[in-house]
Design an enzyme around this catalytic site. Structure first.
Site, PDB file in Angstrom:
ATOM      1  N   HIS B 235       2.545 -22.017  26.831  1.00 38.65           N
ATOM      2  CA  HIS B 235       2.117 -23.408  26.644  1.00 38.65           C
ATOM      3  C   HIS B 235       3.155 -24.287  27.324  1.00 38.65           C
ATOM      4  O   HIS B 235       4.353 -24.083  27.148  1.00 38.65           O
ATOM      5  CB  HIS B 235       2.037 -23.718  25.149  1.00 38.65           C
ATOM      6  CG  HIS B 235       1.332 -24.998  24.822  1.00 38.65           C
ATOM      7  ND1 HIS B 235       1.871 -26.222  25.094  1.00 38.65           N
ATOM      8  CD2 HIS B 235       0.126 -25.229  24.258  1.00 38.65           C
ATOM      9  CE1 HIS B 235       1.022 -27.162  24.697  1.00 38.65           C
ATOM     10  NE2 HIS B 235      -0.046 -26.581  24.188  1.00 38.65           N
ATOM     11  N   ARG B 255      -0.694 -35.369  25.590  1.00 38.77           N
ATOM     12  CA  ARG B 255      -1.144 -35.709  26.950  1.00 38.77           C
ATOM     13  C   ARG B 255      -2.572 -36.244  26.924  1.00 38.77           C
ATOM     14  O   ARG B 255      -2.929 -37.121  27.708  1.00 38.77           O
ATOM     15  CB  ARG B 255      -1.001 -34.481  27.859  1.00 38.77           C
ATOM     16  CG  ARG B 255       0.446 -34.219  28.255  1.00 38.77           C
ATOM     17  CD  ARG B 255       0.627 -32.872  28.926  1.00 38.77           C
ATOM     18  NE  ARG B 255       0.630 -31.778  27.959  1.00 38.77           N
ATOM     19  CZ  ARG B 255       0.109 -30.576  28.185  1.00 38.77           C
ATOM     20  NH1 ARG B 255      -0.469 -30.304  29.327  1.00 38.77           N
ATOM     21  NH2 ARG B 255       0.174 -29.634  27.254  1.00 38.77           N
TER      22      ARG B 255
END
Lengths: 252, 602
Positions: B235, B255
């Site tokens: 990740h 994000r």
């Protein structure tokens, strides 16, 4: 890096003699109590029992009493503890010890089984879905944040000091009841059970549970007191009482 | 043996999203069902999932449907996914999400009161049903609370270390309970593995101690095939500072809500490297990226929301080029949105409450005001037990697998949000087909000899004196995997890793665990070494065989995609003499309809 002293509760089995044992380990920047316990486990006490999972305050597994305060070990930073005396780590005291820092919390799982489950109203739309306002979702979000660490149960004097486990479900399950009772879709009624079987009357709102909640749920003010009010208006409202007398209802 | 065996039609190993959903389904169709979980109920890794669950309900953008979802998934997986699984997943995810609501889950809402959906990497439209950034908790609690009223037996803090077989068919499992160290035999007509992943094989990981590849190894030891093991998802955004929290996940939701990645020069470097496959779908200016975040349907998504494999690699490149942050990461900035919206601090706290909390309490940092430091962390394994797309049955009759420990859906890279939906869609199917298998097939016999041998072997570390402790081997393995089988791989290092894993395996056979059988973490760690070593070897060997870079696998010595490897997947199985056998097999063919869809959607 600083060598730090710890006093950790060691107990060999549920019936074993328990006591503190002293350990020293190096504490580095940013470490939390759980890191220190793991380091001690790896260095000098391979069989030291401790429960943990996520290490990020999300699963509620590593509950213990640190310097006497009920805390998640993974969210207790070493830099927040006094350095002039050893750090004491012991298991939650309201539950029987299985070994060292691990205690038997199975009672909580049994309690939950007895609480009336969720049942939604019929869907609002033909496609089987519901329409819910965001503000109604947010009202119960606070209760649904609970990570079941059981620190509130640990600190509640009704359980910890008076051991009324058979008559009182504890703060965790008042929060659970509140989440269900205030769920925008739920249709069931849990007030009689709260009054009779779950002992909500024993709570004398000292707010100890609220103070220790790592999720900052305002347990007493937002969950327990509103439930108490609902129970009072259901069972002690004179008009409702009168109505029950004439309608032959048995609740009183 | 301490007690008489437990008997079930269906035994489920693991109580995360997939295991719970499987158990609920099996019991709903009338099978007797037991669930074994390594931790307390409700603590499984699903609880950590933050961003949401991908389901093409189309509430926020009605252009979304299963067809777009399946093509997004196949593209994200670099066309190595089992296409049939990808199709089933995309078609059934909406029903699985809505069903959770009927069981009490509460998702965030749209203005007209329907389930709200959010943007996530690799998904063309806002698709993730979510509750702030604690969707996993909502999901596991809903399934757990629904499950406890269905008469399912839960065996908490039990670890399964061996599957029992009856003439090639699965017949149950052998487990020990962590609390007292007692052994228990489970006799079952079918078994569903739902044990999650392998993250503990690496040093920097977002995974908990439970993630030791148990299901992968139980299946492998029982003779089932594993596939796609070279594909480990790093990740892109884990915490990097302070050291003790290194690896803890920072949700992609940051994000999705407008967070941007910056290097030490303050450059938004993600705009510099956009893969051809995603060129048409990606914004070409910061201004367009922001419009996408706030819901402009004509805007394309910002490059921070490219797939995880790509974002992770871009971060590594920045660090290698000397443009990293002080503690070896890059910056993730959500505070900047104050330039765009007036109540940004309140907005961030509301949309990302656990992230706010996590940084405040563990790093002493306020994400509404300051930049975070982030770097890649081992998060998920795309590889796992090879299963039939419809039924989730492995190559061992009666042995099913679902969720992270199964493989096929995600191919070379998983899209964020496709895991929670995977758990529900295939957990349900595994439960349903496992119950059907149990009712169609007759009873099983228990092999007493295998039980006794399993128990004796498990007790060896406790009885052996003077051997090495298990923690040292575990730490050396984690360092090795991080260093040589991590984000960037080359042939020589993979070969060294395989040799070293062999040496560690020999050492693991001679470990000692002092103490007794009650809640003894040293003993548990000793028993976890076998599965950790098996999955580590599988990852390294599969990574060595795939001489190309695709999805989560990046080979520095073969930095491009290779046509041949685009048509094959790597299968790992236990050979007749106990050696690990690795070979290429063809990718599952795509139906004509799917092929057309993929061409149409580009």
């Amino acid at each position: 890096m600083a060598a730090t002293e710890f006093r950790i509760w060691r107990q060999d089995g549920a019936d074993g003699e328990g006591g503190y044992r002293d350990y020293t380990t190096d504490v580095t920047e940013g470490m939390v109590v759980l890191d220190a316990v793991h380091q001690i486990q790896a260095e000098s006490a391979n069989d030291l029992a401790v429960r943990w999972n996520c290490k990020a305050g999300k699963c509620g597994s590593c509950s213990a009493e640190v310097n006497g305060n009920p805390r998640l070990m993974c969210m207790t930073r070493m830099s927040d503890l006094p350095t002039d005396r050893p750090v004491t780590v012991e298991p939650m005291r309201a539950f029987p010890v299985i070994r060292d820092l691990v205690c038997d919390v199975s009672w909580n799982y049994e309690v939950k089984k007895k609480i009336e489950p969720f049942e939604p109203r019929p869907p609002d739309a033909e496609d089987g879905t519901w329409r819910i306002a965001q503000e109604d979702v947010e009202r119960v979000q606070e209760f649904r944040k609970c990570i079941e660490c059981f620190l509130c149960q640990d600190v509640c004097h009704v359980l910890r000091d008076h051991h009324l486990h058979d008559e009182f479900v504890g703060p965790r399950f008042f929060v659970y009841n509140a989440a269900l009772e205030m769920h925008p879709l739920d249709t069931r009624d849990r007030l009689a059970a709260l009054k009779q079987d779950e002992g909500i009357g024993y709570c004398n709102i000292t707010k100890c549970c609220t103070k220790v909640c790592p999720e900052h749920i305002t347990i007493t003010d937002n969950a327990i007191i509103p439930l108490k009010e609902r129970v009072v208006s259901e069972f002690y409202d004179p008009l409702k009482k009168l109505f029950r007398v004439f309608s032959g209802g048995s609740r009183a | 043996m301490d007690q008489t065996p437990y008997e079930y039609d269906v035994l489920v190993v693991g109580a995360g999203g997939a295991g719970l959903r499987a158990a609920i389904e099996a019991s709903a169709v009338g099978a007797s069902c037991g669930v074994i979980c390594k931790s307390l109920l409700g603590k499984a890794h699903t609880v950590m999932a933050e961003g949401g669950m991908a389901a093409a309900i189309g509430n926020v953008d009605e252009r979304d449907d299963w067809k777009v979802h399946v093509t997004d998934t196949l593209r994200g997986g670099q066309y190595l996914s089992n296409p049939k699984m990808a199709e089933i997943h995309a078609r059934e995810a909406p029903a699985r999400a809505l069903e959770l609501e009927a069981w009490g889950a509460l998702f965030d809402r749209t203005k007209d009161g329907r389930i709200l959906q959010r943007n996530f990497g690799g998904h063309r439209y806002p698709r993730l049903a979510h509750v702030g950034d604690r969707t996993g908790l909502e999901m596991i609690r809903t399934l757990q609370d629904h499950g406890i009223h269905r008469g399912i037996d839960f065996h908490m803090e039990y670890t399964v270390f061996r599957l029992l077989l009856d003439d090639g068919r699965v017949a149950g499992a052998l487990a020990y309970d962590r609390e007292r160290g007692r052994f228990r035999v489970y006799r079952a007509k079918s078994v569903v593995l739902a044990t999650g992943g392998i993250g503990r094989a690496f040093k920097i990981t977002s995974n908990s101690w439970e993630y030791t590849g148990d299901g992968h190894t139980l299946a492998y030891d029982a003779g089932a095939d594993l596939i796609d093991m070279e594909f480990v998802q790093f990740h892109p955004t884990g915490m990097v500072w302070p050291p003790s929290v290194r690896g803890i996940l920072v949700t992609e939701g940051v994000r999705g809500e407008g967070g941007i990645l910056l290097n030490s020069d303050g450059e938004r470097f993600m705009f510099d490297d956009i893969p051809p496959l995603y060129k048409d779908q990606t914004a070409d200016s910061a201004e367009e990226g922001w419009r996408y975040v706030v819901g402009d349907r004509d805007a394309r998504r910002p490059p921070e929301l490219l797939t995880r494999d790509h974002v992770a690699r871009c971060i590594v490149d920045q660090i290698k080029a000397g443009k990293g942050s002080p503690h070896g990461g890059v910056y993730l900035d959500i505070a900047w949105i104050k330039e765009k919206i007036s109540n940004s601090e309140e907005h961030i706290r509301k949309k990302l409450p656990s992230m706010y909390h996590q940084f405040k309490e563990l790093a002493g940092l306020d994400i509404t005001k300051e930049r975070m430091e982030v770097g890649p962390t081992t998060h998920y394994v795309m590889g796992g037990v090879r299963v039939d797309a419809e039924s989730q049955m492995s190559s061992v009759p009666g042995l099913f697998a679902a969720g992270e420990c199964a493989a096929g859906l995600h191919g070379a890279n998983r899209l964020g949000g496709n895991s929670l939906s995977d758990l529900l869609v295939f957990g349900k199917r595994a439960g349903e087909y496992a119950a059907a298998f149990a009712s169609e097939q007759g009873d099983v016999r228990l092999d007493e000899g295998a039980v006794d041998a399993g128990v004796a072997e498990a007790l060896e570390p406790l009885e052996r004196e003077g051997g090495e402790g298990p923690y040292q081997i575990q730490h050396e393995l984690q360092d090795l995997m991080q260093e040589k089988v991590g984000i960037v791989r080359i042939e020589a290092e993979l070969e060294e890793a395989i040799d070293e894993i062999g040496r560690l395996s020999d050492r693991a056979k001679a470990v000692s665990a002092p103490g007794n059988r009650e809640y003894n973490p040293g003993w548990h760690t000793a028993l976890d070494l076998h599965p950790l070593l098996v999955v580590s070897e599988a990852v390294a060997r599969a990574g060595l065989m795939r001489r190309e870079s695709r999805g989560a696998q990046f080979r520095d010595d073969y930095p491009r995609k290779d046509e041949h490897f685009g048509k094959v997947i790597i299968r790992v199985a236990r050979g007749a003499d106990g050696e690990m056998v690795v070979e290429e097999i063809p990718v599952e063919p795509m139906s004509d309809e799917l092929t057309r869809l993929v061409e149409e959607m580009g």
